[in-house]
Structure formats: C-alpha cells, structure tokens
Enzyme design. Structure first.
Site, PDB file in Angstrom:
ATOM      1  N   LYS A 117     -18.653 -11.038  -1.613  1.00 36.38           N
ATOM      2  CA  LYS A 117     -18.458  -9.588  -1.700  1.00 36.38           C
ATOM      3  C   LYS A 117     -17.943  -9.036  -0.374  1.00 36.38           C
ATOM      4  CE  LYS A 117     -20.463  -8.811  -5.806  1.00 36.38           C
ATOM      5  NZ  LYS A 117     -20.292 -10.138  -6.368  1.00 36.38           N
ATOM      6  N   SER A 141     -15.634 -10.745  -9.880  1.00 37.04           N
ATOM      7  CA  SER A 141     -16.048  -9.553  -9.135  1.00 37.04           C
ATOM      8  C   SER A 141     -15.139  -9.244  -7.945  1.00 37.04           C
ATOM      9  CB  SER A 141     -17.495  -9.676  -8.649  1.00 37.04           C
ATOM     10  OG  SER A 141     -17.599 -10.619  -7.608  1.00 37.04           O
TER      11      SER A 141
END
Length: 131
Positions: free
Chosen positions: A90, A49
C-alpha cells in the site's frame, strides 16, 4: 554472455500521441544498482488494490528492506505486516500519530493503525511484469 544487470535504452515510446522513433542506442539502463542493494527481496502481488499505481495481480515487486521507519516519506509504496492480519502492499502515510496504508483502488478502504501495530517490511524499488 556475462549477466551485468544492464539493459540498453532503445529510445522513447509515446503513451499518448505518436512520436518519432530512433534505432540507435543512446545509453544503458543499469539495473545492477537495484539488484546489488543489500537484502532486496521480491514479492508476488495477489489482488488489485494497487491497480491505479500500475501494479496488477501477478506482478512481482522488488522491495528494499526498511530498517528505520523515520526515513519513509508520505506516498511511498511499502509492504507492511499487520500482526494477526497479514502483509499488504500500500501507499504509506503518517497522519495524526497514525500510520495510514492507502490502496490505489477506490474499492479498498484505508487501513489506519497505531505505529506499534504495523511493521514496514520494505519500500518499492521496481515492478516486474511477465507477458
């Protein structure tokens, strides 16, 4: 030889066109500041990700603990724990009274949470990749 956390910087390397190389050492990269920060911890990256931030599956990330979320700036890379869902690496953003955790891969949707639904464990200091 004593381990100091210092690594010689051998010059520059092009990531586009070619540049002239130099063989003399001009300075040292001092990693001791990173390694001596209080309570620094490492996490192994699982998944892709954050691939467009050059963080790949299998990389090790060094994280600095986050004591006060108010010091976090939009765009920082953080490790965040969402109770009941797990931990994720993230980009951190504050938007409209929410915490938004965004991937660096368009295949993943942003995670939008109320501030009390997420615990920011650490902010990114360095990425370590073994070859």
């Amino acid at each position: 030889e004593e381990i100091t956390g210092r690594v010689p910087i051998m010059g520059s390397v092009a990531a586009g066109g070619l540049i002239e190389t130099y063989s003399d050492v001009h300075e040292n990269l001092d990693l001791s500041e990173v390694l001596q920060k209080k309570d620094v911890f490492a996490l192994t990256v699982n998944g892709d990700s954050m691939i467009e931030a050059c963080i790949a599956h299998g990389d090790m990330v060094l994280m600095e603990p986050v004591i006060d979320k108010s010091y976090l700036k939009n765009g920082m890379i953080v490790s965040a724990m969402v109770p009941g869902s797990g931990t994720t690496l993230k980009y951190f953003f504050r938007k409209n009274n929410q915490i938004v955790l965004e991937a660096a891969n368009p295949d993943y949707e942003a995670i939008k949470l109320d501030p009390n639904e997420v615990s920011i464990q650490g902010k990114l200091l360095a990425v370590w990749r073994k070859f």
